[in-house]
Design a protein around this motif. Sequence first.
Motif, mmCIF file in Angstrom:
data_model
loop_
_atom_site.group_PDB
_atom_site.id
_atom_site.type_symbol
_atom_site.label_atom_id
_atom_site.label_comp_id
_atom_site.label_asym_id
_atom_site.label_seq_id
_atom_site.Cartn_x
_atom_site.Cartn_y
_atom_site.Cartn_z
ATOM 1 N N UNK A 96 0.795 -1.217 0.000
ATOM 2 C CA UNK A 96 0.000 0.000 0.000
ATOM 3 C C UNK A 96 0.828 1.266 0.000
ATOM 4 N N UNK A 97 0.181 2.333 -0.440
ATOM 5 C CA UNK A 97 0.709 3.699 -0.353
ATOM 6 C C UNK A 97 -0.373 4.532 0.327
ATOM 7 N N UNK A 98 -0.038 5.134 1.466
ATOM 8 C CA UNK A 98 -1.035 5.820 2.274
ATOM 9 C C UNK A 98 -1.093 7.311 1.949
ATOM 10 N N UNK A 99 -2.122 7.959 2.462
ATOM 11 C CA UNK A 99 -2.162 9.414 2.583
ATOM 12 C C UNK A 99 -2.072 9.722 4.070
ATOM 13 N N UNK A 100 -1.214 10.671 4.430
ATOM 14 C CA UNK A 100 -0.987 10.996 5.836
ATOM 15 C C UNK A 100 -0.714 12.486 5.972
ATOM 16 N N UNK A 101 -0.780 12.963 7.206
ATOM 17 C CA UNK A 101 -0.414 14.351 7.483
ATOM 18 C C UNK A 101 0.358 14.406 8.791
ATOM 19 N N UNK A 102 0.608 15.613 9.283
ATOM 20 C CA UNK A 102 1.471 15.743 10.456
ATOM 21 C C UNK A 102 0.763 15.438 11.761
ATOM 22 N N UNK A 103 -0.495 14.961 11.708
ATOM 23 C CA UNK A 103 -1.136 14.459 12.929
ATOM 24 C C UNK A 103 -0.752 13.011 13.194
ATOM 25 N N UNK A 104 -0.123 12.344 12.224
ATOM 26 C CA UNK A 104 0.258 10.948 12.388
ATOM 27 C C UNK A 104 1.494 10.849 13.283
ATOM 28 N N UNK A 105 1.416 9.926 14.237
ATOM 29 C CA UNK A 105 2.553 9.687 15.120
ATOM 30 C C UNK A 105 3.475 8.631 14.514
ATOM 31 N N UNK A 106 4.645 8.468 15.128
ATOM 32 C CA UNK A 106 5.553 7.412 14.686
ATOM 33 C C UNK A 106 4.898 6.043 14.837
#
Length: 291
Positions: A96-106
């Motif tokens: 997969x290839x996700x969509x993410x932003x800076x709310x995602x944690x490590x």
Amino acid sequence: MKKKSCMAPDKNTKQPRYKAPLHACDAHCHVFGPHATFPYSEKATYWPPDAPKEDLKKMHDKLGIKRAVLVQASCHGTDNRAMIDAIQSSHGHYRGVCIADDTFSDDDFKYLNDNGVRGVRFNFVAHLGGAPDLEMMEKVIRQVTPLGWHLVIHVNAEDIIKYADFFAKFDLPIVVDHMGRVPTSKGVGQEAYQILLDFMKKENWWVKICGSERISAAGAPFYDAIPYAQGLVAVAPDRILWGTDYPHPNIKEHMPNDADLLDLVPLIAPDPELQQKILVDNPARLYGFED
């Protein structure tokens, strides 16, 4: 905000003339919904008809393809659950290839990585909301680089020119969707295509020779896209991916049959060894598929 609808895919997949090699990979496809289980984002500019994992598998079975890379589309936003559900049910055949932003944690990124995600995607095209916040994008890239992920960019031709210096800052693998969406109506000499060819000389740049139906001016079977794909293959044969883009969101006129798109492969790359690279070896190397 009223959501734009889009055409449903052609579910009557034909029998392709071309027989794909063993372990061939559709490196760009999507799952949508079902909306009742995996709702679309309220921020999305379009809500497509449902195209769940079962429909995707049926299409792939007709094409003779088992491996696939599921690319998160903007209709689901940063809610990657539908994609993860499909990967989890694939017996190791999907990445997969996700969509993410800076709310995602490590920890969020570790969970995605543990469930087959290998890249993060950012949309720059105007009809999907335009360019992302570049500072946010850089923060996300810093987070995912230690995981060995790559960056996928969905750009229009003009974006390749506008953001050329920004993209040049990154050393991680960068994968360009849909041949940079360069319109065939402007010819192979157009500035955007020539810039893309130059970027493809860099060892960290990859491109998907999918989206023939998006860049074509002639319509099905999209033969006018072949020279564009051939030019990219000639520059970087070891960094070329192919995909269907099923279920083809936001197609305005001619919904493609996925068999026609697979049948473009031997026309783009007549050499069976080159077909093996594009369909099997390159995606296996980038996404960690094992025989």
